[in-house]
Scaffold this active site. Structure first.
Site, PDB file in Angstrom:
ATOM      1  N   SER A 155       0.844  -1.195   0.000  1.00 16.27           N
ATOM      2  CA  SER A 155       0.000   0.000   0.000  1.00 16.27           C
ATOM      3  C   SER A 155       0.876   1.241   0.000  1.00 16.27           C
ATOM      4  O   SER A 155       2.015   1.221   0.471  1.00 16.27           O
ATOM      5  CB  SER A 155      -0.983   0.001   1.172  1.00 16.27           C
ATOM      6  OG  SER A 155      -0.372  -0.386   2.349  1.00 16.27           O
ATOM      7  N   GLU A 179       5.313  -5.304  18.314  1.00 14.76           N
ATOM      8  CA  GLU A 179       3.880  -5.209  18.557  1.00 14.76           C
ATOM      9  C   GLU A 179       3.623  -5.344  20.063  1.00 14.76           C
ATOM     10  O   GLU A 179       4.073  -6.270  20.700  1.00 14.76           O
ATOM     11  CB  GLU A 179       3.167  -6.336  17.789  1.00 14.76           C
ATOM     12  CG  GLU A 179       1.864  -5.903  17.179  1.00 14.76           C
ATOM     13  CD  GLU A 179       0.751  -5.741  18.195  1.00 14.76           C
ATOM     14  OE1 GLU A 179       0.612  -4.614  18.716  1.00 14.76           O
ATOM     15  OE2 GLU A 179       0.053  -6.721  18.452  1.00 14.76           O
TER      16      GLU A 179
END
Lengths: 389, 410, 389, 410
Positions: free
Chosen positions: A163, A246
């Site tokens: 993206s 994360e």
């Protein structure tokens, strides 16, 4: 079992709220979703504002220019920005959440100095070149080749699901440098300048009809060896370091948004009379339980991550991450199936936001590790069942 | 008793598959779905219609004396299953009904395109939400390409002409709740951006409730019409709908034609239910065809696609997804074929319910097997999912079917 | 696609109805479910009546004393007897449906003459000794040993899930005669007299609290070699022949009964007011669709089986059998979960028939090939997916 | 914010697990469940109660000044999770509430056994079927062993004494619809053959509706009592219940004791809801414990059991069943712990809903993993399933929770 925030955290929240209340009204209008340069400009404007206000790279280490915030602060930041309707990280995503932390952890001093500040300040955009058409769930089977030629790598292959490729300055790229080595051992991490000769970007239309992803074709692209982060053939480990950043916060904003959508659905159903359908109503009630629990699961994972970081560990354990992803993917798809039931035939109208979200929610059980793979991870790595053959 | 297909039926199905391969194969499908290809869908539909008409798709069940093929609903179901498999676009069910029942001249030959509106209400003893209609109006497929609209109401069937009529001019989305359009200027149908790229939709905007009662009186009515009854058990009664209270009704400036004025077979009261049931069974057949096609696609992909050094079809997780798809498809098949044979109402509801579920769930599971590749526009699978969603809203929703099937138990 | 019956079939049905109407009122009262000898007597009395009326061994070949009925006639027989509330096959099950057909197909003339007539006439009861505690889904891994000693086999081991063991005269037994051979190649089929020395029967209590199954312990039991059906080490094939006798009719009575239960549930819900719960009501509606389709699936399978038999094949194909079993197991469990919802707290009352059926329905996804195994059969044998490892 | 357990909480849980291993380990469980063992469950319960009382299970949340442990609901939840894991029998929640709130003398010490009846109605805006009550009467666990019954009604809590009282004499099943018992001879509780062999049940038989109104007047009422209201929104109103119309109410010959007469803390109106919410959260904690236990059992079995020459845990089908159980258990955990911490009503409903689902579904999946072996009485798994079913009916059903959670969205 403490769900209260410390005075410092509450102060952080209050300061952020004040800032958001002042800043958000001064934002330019949202750009056309099909106008990529305008979207980049909008997202980077927001990143610049965050940077000026001291919120850029909240979870990055201080020596990389970040704020070294605790996972709880990060949670609060994401919760409050979403609740206030602030812009999403957008084009800054890969730089701030993947490439940046990787460079911070594994890059040389020179690489850090070169690449990190423009990420934080919103001057440069990164995209990600990991997936390939033939290497989906099995990322380590990637085949894009990089052949050493003097002080350059010559890269040929193709990447998919990238993206912001159209507007990115850099691409964090995984390439195969040793085709003879075992799958995970011959991979190298490179920073690819998107304007290098031989790079072609082709928009990829998804089933939702949109083109937020692209394919990137690489035809003998020359990348200087100095753009390599980590050792040659050590790219898999380098990438895993990023992923372990994360802290259970990845879906905070989405869950806040889903809970808002759920309330809107109930109100809409009440307005149209579909609320009288007990089957629909009770599905909404069940989703309320679901997202309440998912929110608490995030808090659990963040608590675990914070504890781990305090004791020298990294990020959230596999158990929490996979449990959350499995449950959330399913809940999100159910949310938009229920939205379709609320809309009735109008769910067939593609201009409805909920219909478009329903389509894009279909990727949740596939992207970033299919539900099938998450189940296997839980079974083998967490529950200790013997490895399947 | 031999539930299996006869040799003739097998041959009919095979013939239809060949025909569709020729006239609407994978390349044509991809072209039709290509958002960048500048094609003329209405012209293409007209051409397709002529071919399908020549093949007998629309006259399949008309008497041979009337130029039809003289076959029955079981044969129609097999043929429609193939259309679902091929994702053939167009108001096939409506034109088939119009042609086979002799309702619209030219329908049987594929010379005219007929679409339909399901304007019927669930029976009064069903307390569930309305099946198939939304307070905001009804969606009609391929209205622009259609020459006529079959309006299947409560105990009556009407025909709305569109050729050269006022229905052509479309206005912008009529959902301005605050300002209900005056009766004098009832809005024309509004184009809707359809989730299924191959099925253009129009919303037939509702009139304000206060405007609805005259419909029963100021229009010519066929025998047995019970339109007035709608205001007694319709959408308008739902609580909480206050200021927006509206009745779904055709509000175009086209005139209502009671079926009796139309050349061909006149439909007495009871036949609206028959028509609606047949439409449901044929739509279920299309769902079945789609469910079986997505199963085929998933199995094919699982055999070829390799991950972790082996075909993904060797993983039990993928194997069992595929097996579940097979179970859904074959269960739906038994229900759809039985409904075609018995033509009983309960069987028809079961068929629609199970076929809707098979088509939507199989498409989703197929998508899961395809992984990221299935998420691209190029993969056919999303077209099946979207069409399955569309058909699930047509001719009886699952909710309505479940209520009917529950009521039948008492 | 013909669902009508031929005139002959309709006549068969009419004759059967007349007979049932005359016969059923003359039946003795049903025995206490815990009194096994009384149950045997009741079931055998019914078998004797069937025998006298010419309905015994309906689906058996004529040369074995049966009626050689078509699968459709068999379907009609099972449908009508269930609809009329006639007794279930009960203690006659193994003899009529498993052991008998095996002997008919694979036994010698002497064996057929000895064992078949008393099965048909209701004079002898058979039970089944296939499963073992360690050989459940993987039946071929059975370990009960039979060692040849002159003209006898000496059998030692244990069997489980044997119903009617307490009152059976014979047991169709699978034993391992060649431990060195591949799993399927060293198995032999024996007829074991249940009164032989060394046979111990111990009732097995199921989770439903009942003892309709038993364990059978075999301690050096001597079985004459003449009791062997088929060749030594050929027992697996011999057994599979029996199984292929299934003509899609196995669950006819149960599906008829489930549809009756479904109507009773609706009526009960209406009476207690729970009918107003749309969630419950629509679950009932969905089950109506489910069982309607299952009934049609049976007719499809029976049609396939009839066609196959007419053309020299045997029984119903794997596809139809597994599809039906998977869907039916699930539907039956859902039926009794819905029954519990209809009963509300009264579902906790074990004296309620629906509560007991709910418990016993739990075995449906396990017995005779778990749902997991059925899925694998469909995937590999029917859909042709590559074999899992 | 640190949602994790503190060291003290971990220690408390570990201590409880040890205690239960000692007093109600696998052997004791098997003995208690053995249908052939002739034991005296009431005597055993009394002995167990003394041990649990001594360990502080019932006084956990009572003030230290009142001889309690002074801990909070989070700690109680951890301890109750362990009781669910061990399948500990008895009316633990009721006695804990009675002891920790100081409602019944001796409850805190485990000297008396207190059971409970949830006699509250869903709020009037909930249109769903009644949660927790059936038209036929309410089921009360361990009534025979109990010294007192806590009746948690609408805004009031009452206490029904059973010691040496008239509740002892049980009559046969009172479900003779045709002959409603006369008010003068209201039937005593009727023993029910419980699906859970470790949880004896009695049905507290309903009075005919015509007989219910006097209850509000002819009994001594505590402040804030709103019993008369029941006939306004109770079961008796359900349509179709015609001749059998009955109100659930305690119909034993024991007398109603308003809570104010009982030594200990008096419960004002609002506290009935608190009590009910706490009971729901503690019951959810037991469900959670059971869900985690059946997960453990399934994983253990899947590791050991071999079929087709390998442990069944190597098959993805089994692996993914187990992983699904883990997801359910951990999701329920987050909801249950959060409800204990926040004590908010919405969280409590979510906790009960998700824990009920985790316990019942995990037990069923565990059974599937165990295969035939799980179907035997000897395998512990069915006891978990049955207890999970029982608890799912206590202190708020899923249907009621879903309705409340839906209403909370508006």
């Amino acid at each position: 079992m403490d769900l209260t925030c410390t005075p410092e955290e509450e102060e952080f929240r209050a300061r952020l709220r004040t800032w958001l209340a002042r800043e958000l009204p001064t934002l330019p209008p949202r750009p056309d979703p099909l106008d990529w340069p305008a979207r980049r400009a909008y997202d980077m404007d927001w990143q610049r504002r965050l940077h000026e206000a001291g919120y850029a790279g909240l979870h990055w280490p201080e020596d990389a220019g970040g704020q070294d915030a605790t996972p709880t602060q990060h949670l609060i930041f994401l919760e409050e920005t979403e609740a206030a309707g602030a812009p999403y990280v957008g084009a800054g995503f890969v730089g701030l959440l993947h490439a940046g932390p990787t460079i911070a952890a594994e890059g040389t001093a020179e690489q850090r100095a070169r690449w990190l500040p423009p990420i934080l300040s919103g001057d440069q955009v990164w995209c990600q070149g990991f997936s390939e058409p033939d290497a989906g769930s099995d990322l380590a089977s990637l085949r894009t080749r990089a052949v050493r030629d003097g002080d350059h790598y010559v890269v040929t292959g193709s990447k998919i699901w990238t993206s912001h490729a159209e507007v990115a300055d850099w691409c964090e790229l995984l390439v195969r440098t040793d085709p003879e080595a075992p799958r995970h051992r011959g991979i190298t991490w490179l920073a690819l300048p998107m304007d290098a000769p031989g790079v072609t970007v082709r928009p990829l239309r998804t089933l939702a009809g949109s083109t937020e992803f692209a394919e990137v074709f690489l035809d003998e692209v020359r990348v200087p060896v100095t753009h390599r982060v980590g050792e040659e053939n050590d790219g898999w480990r380098v990438t895993m370091v990023t992923l372990s950043f994360e802290r259970g916060t990845a879906f905070v904003g989405e869950v806040v948004a889903c809970r808002r959508t759920l309330r809107l659905l109930a109100k809409r159903a009440r307005k149209t009379g579909r609320w009288d359908d007990a089957v629909l109503r009770r599905r909404l009630g069940r989703l309320n339980a679901e997202f309440t629990a998912l929110w608490r699961l995030i808090q659990w994972n963040v608590s675990e991550a914070a504890h781990g970081l305090r004791h020298g560990g990294t990020g959230v354990p596999a158990e929490g991450a996979s449990v959350f992803k499995l449950r959330y993917s399913h809940a999100r798809q159910e949310l938009y199936d229920v939205a379709a039931a609320v809309l009735g035939p109008d769910a067939l109208d593609l201009t409805r936001e909920w219909t478009r979200e329903r389509l894009s929610s279909l990727s949740y059980t596939i992207a970033a590790g299919t539900s099938q793979i998450q189940h296997t991870i839980l079974a083998e790595r967490v529950l200790g069942l013997p490895k399947g053959r | 008793m031999d539930f299996r297909l006869t040799d003739d039926q097998e041959a009919l199905r095979a013939g239809m598959r060949q025909l569709l391969d020729r006239h609407f194969g994978p390349t044509a499908l991809r072209h039709a779905a290509d958002p960048l290809a500048h094609h003329a869908p209405n012209a293409e539909l007209t051409r397709l219609w002529a071919e399908l008409g020549a093949a007998g798709l629309f006259s399949l069940r008309a008497d041979e004396s009337a130029g039809g093929v003289g076959l029955g609903l079981p044969e129609a179901v097999l043929v429609f299953e193939e259309t679902g498999r091929a994702l053939l676009p167009g108001p096939l069910v409506a034109t088939h009904l119009a042609g086979s029942w002799g309702l619209v001249p030219g329908a049987a030959e594929g010379r005219v395109v007929v679409t339909a509106m399901d304007a019927g209400r669930p029976s009064p003893d069903v307390t569930s939400p309305p099946g198939g209609t939304a307070p905001d109006g009804m969606l009609v497929e391929h209205l622009e390409a259609a020459d006529a609209v079959l309006v299947v109401g409560d105990g009556e069937v009407r025909l709305l002409e569109t050729t050269g009529s006022d229905l052509a001019g479309a206005v912008k989305d009529g959902e301005q709740a605050g300002s209900p359009p005056a009766a004098a200027a009832a809005p024309a149908p509004v184009p809707v951006r359809s989730v299924d790229p191959l099925s253009p939709l129009h919303r037939v905007v509702a009139r304000p409730a206060s405007d609805s009662r005259p419909v029963a009186g100021d229009q010519e009515e066929g025998p047995g019409a019970r339109r007035g009854q709608r205001s007694g058990d319709g959408v308008g009664q739902e609580p909480g709908d206050g200021p927006e209270e509206r009745l779904p009704t055709v509000a175009g400036r086209g005139k209502w034609l009671p079926a009796v004025d139309v050349p061909g077979k006149w439909l007495p009261t009871g036949d609206a239910d028959v028509l609606r049931r047949e439409a449901g069974v044929l739509t279920a057949a299309q769902q079945l065809g789609s469910a079986r096609r997505t199963l085929e696609m998933a199995v094919g992909y699982a055999r070829e696609r390799e991950q972790f050094g082996r075909p993904i079809g060797t993983f039990q997780a993928v194997q069992h997804l595929c097996a579940g798809m097979l179970v859904r498809a074959q269960t739906a098949r038994s229900a759809v074929y039985a409904a075609a044979v018995t033509q009983e109402s309960e069987e028809a509801y079961a068929a629609k319910l199970l076929a809707d579920e098979a088509a939507t769930s199989n498409a989703r599971d197929c998508l899961q097997v395809f992984g990221g590749m299935g998420f691209t526009w190029e993969a056919e699978v999303h077209l099946h999912l979207k069409r399955a969603w569309l058909r699930a809203e047509q001719w009886g929703t699952s909710a309505a079917a479940e209520e009917r099937l529950a009521a039948a138990l008492l």
